[in-house]
Write a protein that holds these residues in place. Structure first.
Motif, PDB file in Angstrom:
ATOM      1  N   SER A 477       0.831  -1.202   0.000  1.00  0.00           N
ATOM      2  CA  SER A 477       0.000   0.000   0.000  1.00  0.00           C
ATOM      3  C   SER A 477       0.868   1.254   0.000  1.00  0.00           C
ATOM      4  O   SER A 477       0.598   2.208  -0.736  1.00  0.00           O
ATOM      5  CB  SER A 477      -0.921  -0.011   1.224  1.00  0.00           C
ATOM      6  OG  SER A 477      -1.613   1.206   1.347  1.00  0.00           O
ATOM      7  N   THR A 480       2.388   1.763  -3.412  1.00  0.00           N
ATOM      8  CA  THR A 480       1.381   2.301  -4.340  1.00  0.00           C
ATOM      9  C   THR A 480       1.168   3.792  -4.101  1.00  0.00           C
ATOM     10  O   THR A 480       1.075   4.581  -5.051  1.00  0.00           O
ATOM     11  CB  THR A 480       0.054   1.549  -4.164  1.00  0.00           C
ATOM     12  OG1 THR A 480       0.259   0.159  -4.415  1.00  0.00           O
ATOM     13  CG2 THR A 480      -1.004   2.082  -5.122  1.00  0.00           C
ATOM     14  N   GLN A 481       1.116   4.179  -2.824  1.00  0.00           N
ATOM     15  CA  GLN A 481       0.936   5.596  -2.502  1.00  0.00           C
ATOM     16  C   GLN A 481       2.102   6.428  -3.017  1.00  0.00           C
ATOM     17  O   GLN A 481       1.915   7.518  -3.568  1.00  0.00           O
ATOM     18  CB  GLN A 481       0.792   5.758  -0.984  1.00  0.00           C
ATOM     19  CG  GLN A 481      -0.524   5.231  -0.435  1.00  0.00           C
ATOM     20  CD  GLN A 481      -0.553   5.252   1.079  1.00  0.00           C
ATOM     21  OE1 GLN A 481       0.367   5.746   1.726  1.00  0.00           O
ATOM     22  NE2 GLN A 481      -1.608   4.699   1.664  1.00  0.00           N
ATOM     23  N   GLN A 483       4.143   5.651  -5.507  1.00  0.00           N
ATOM     24  CA  GLN A 483       4.097   5.681  -6.968  1.00  0.00           C
ATOM     25  C   GLN A 483       3.055   6.676  -7.467  1.00  0.00           C
ATOM     26  O   GLN A 483       3.280   7.399  -8.443  1.00  0.00           O
ATOM     27  CB  GLN A 483       3.799   4.275  -7.502  1.00  0.00           C
ATOM     28  CG  GLN A 483       4.942   3.289  -7.309  1.00  0.00           C
ATOM     29  CD  GLN A 483       4.551   1.862  -7.648  1.00  0.00           C
ATOM     30  OE1 GLN A 483       3.371   1.531  -7.713  1.00  0.00           O
ATOM     31  NE2 GLN A 483       5.536   1.011  -7.851  1.00  0.00           N
TER      32      GLN A 483
END
Length: 496
Positions: A477, A480-481, A483
């Protein structure tokens, strides 16, 4: 140059289109770093001077915070580069550390910097703070990474550094950019402080709620404490630290007898202790181990909590044989070599494998054998221990322990807070804490019945696997944040 105060700059080829990472606004120009400033030459110190090396830099603030005053006779061989107020210095050794600073004041005596720095004293019309911020930007970092050499100590040379390109806006625009970056960085600092305070409060809440589990004396209190956690589980365990706290609580509950059901019909731990004593006596008689000095009985006031029926408090030395067998590494080059650095702290996991030859060890190491527990006696508060899955040599900083009960249960006990708490008290050195055999042997540990030990190990492994999956989802997570944030930032830059 005519006055002889600066040297003639090197000639670099013109900038081609392929080198330019993006298009510039009107009025901006790409140029090479060598074209925006000069150095002040070099000298060998001949009197007292202010020495500026990498350690003198506050890299967070980009200033010189800790220079040293040295006599000429104390000058290191690298103390050669002349700098003045307004000079930008960039460490070309391990550049990923971003040891970059502006000489922001007049130093007395004369300042001289290490040859590890590339020097840029900006020409008129170039703002030093603009250069400083560009050298810390992702664009320039990527450039340096593309041309640096070396693995252990990567570096760029001066030619590579000064051939790097920089976008130069008009001076007034440079000043506005610097002011805006300073404003946004101050905002980031405030956000970071708020985030730190929020994380600290969150961690305190997690610690208090988990402590209620381990301190619960009655089943009803334990159930109520667990209900409070279960009702808010998703909100509580959202950081790596909170998951680590959960893992430690699982271990603590396990060694307190609160993690698995207790079966009164199981053979009590006292029977196991008699079997261990008989086994030790047999080994002593056979000359395989030395007779152990009697360990003191465990007093009531030493016992940190009450154990379930069938459990026993035991001195650690009664449950292991310390099997130190020092040998010369050159005679065992193909065996595995284990040292504290190859063990992950607090998890019982081996991080990597290497042979004795690959490790390069020279001094005596100890033999160990499959099934033994390897325990680091240096900085034991780091809780570095594993069960060996192969034969090999281990560092003299480790104890090979032959377990006389379930080795997996014993490892869980070693990793638990009840063990660690006593280790911290027993450490006998300040700079490099160490646990000697006597102190290790006298640590008291809870011994469960044999069948309960097996149940505990299975339940801990099951719950630790769940914690690892929780941690993996958290890491995914966060990735992803990051990126998403990078993509949004890149899009904003492109539109600008």
């Amino acid at each position: 140059m005519k006055e002889g105060k600066i040297t003639k700059p090197s000639k670099f080829p013109p900038i081609n289109e392929d080198e330019k990472p993006f298009d510039l606004p009107n009025g901006w120009e790409w140029t090479r770093l060598e074209a925006i400033g000069h150095d002040w030459g070099q000298k060998t110190p001949d009197s007292e001077f202010t020495y500026i090396d990498v350690g003198a830099i506050n890299k967070e603030l980009g200033i010189i915070s800790d220079p040293r005053i040295l006599q000429a006779s104390e000058a290191p061989s690298r103390a050669r580069k002349i700098v003045k107020q307004g000079t930008v210095i960039y460490s070309t050794v391990r550049p990923y550390l971003l040891n970059i600073a502006i000489i922001d004041e007049v130093f007395e005596p004369e300042p001289i910097a290490s040859t590890a720095f590339a020097i840029i004293h900006p020409f008129e019309g170039i703002h030093a703070s603009f250069i400083y911020r560009y050298l810390r930007s992702p664009i320039f970092i990527r450039y340096v990474e593309s041309c640096q050499t070396g693995i252990a100590y990567p570096a760029v040379n001066d030619k590579q550094f000064f051939s790097g390109i920089i976008p130069i806006p008009p001076l007034a625009e440079q000043r506005r950019i610097v002011a805006k970056v300073d404003e946004l960085m101050a905002l980031c600092d405030r956000l970071e402080q708020q985030q730190d305070a929020s994380i600290a409060a969150h961690q305190t809440l997690v610690r208090v709620l988990l402590a209620a589990l381990t301190s619960a004396a009655e089943p009803g209190a334990f159930e109520a404490a667990w209900t409070r956690i279960a009702d808010h589980f998703d909100a509580l365990f959202t950081t790596a630290d909170s998951i680590a706290e959960l893992k430690q609580t699982i271990l603590q509950l396990a060694v307190m007898g609160k993690l698995v059901p207790q079966n009164p019909a199981d053979e009590p731990a006292s029977v196991l202790l008699k079997q261990i004593a008989a086994e030790k006596a047999k080994l002593v008689k056979a000359g395989k181990i030395k007779k152990q000095e009697p360990l003191p009985p465990i007093r009531q006031d030493e016992q940190p909590f009450e154990l379930p029926d069938g459990w026993e408090w035991v001195r650690f030395g009664l449950l292991v044989n310390v099997k130190v067998e020092m040998v010369k590494p050159e005679d065992f080059q193909e065996l595995d070599q284990v040292a504290p650095d190859s063990i992950e702290k607090g998890t019982g996991r081996l991080l990597f494998r290497r042979t004795v030859q690959e490790s390069g060890v020279i001094g005596p190491n100890s033999r160990f054998f499959k099934g033994q527990i390897l325990y680091s006696k240096i900085r034991p508060y780091l809780s570095k221990a594993i069960i060996a899955e192969f034969d090999g040599l281990c560092s003299a900083d480790m104890y090979p322990l032959e377990p006389l009960c379930n080795p997996h249960y014993l490892l869980k006990v070693i990793l638990s807070e009840i063990f660690l708490k006593q280790v911290r008290i027993a450490e006998n050195r300040v700079k490099m804490p160490k646990l000697n055999i006597d102190n290790l042997s006298n640590i008291i540990v809870p011994l469960a019945p044999v069948r309960t030990q097996q149940n505990i190990v299975s339940k801990i492994d099951e719950l630790m696997a769940l914690c690892d999956r929780l941690h993996a989802r958290l890491a995914a997570s966060q990735t992803t944040q990051r990126q998403l944030a990078d993509a949004m930032t890149a899009q904003t830059v492109e539109r600008g």
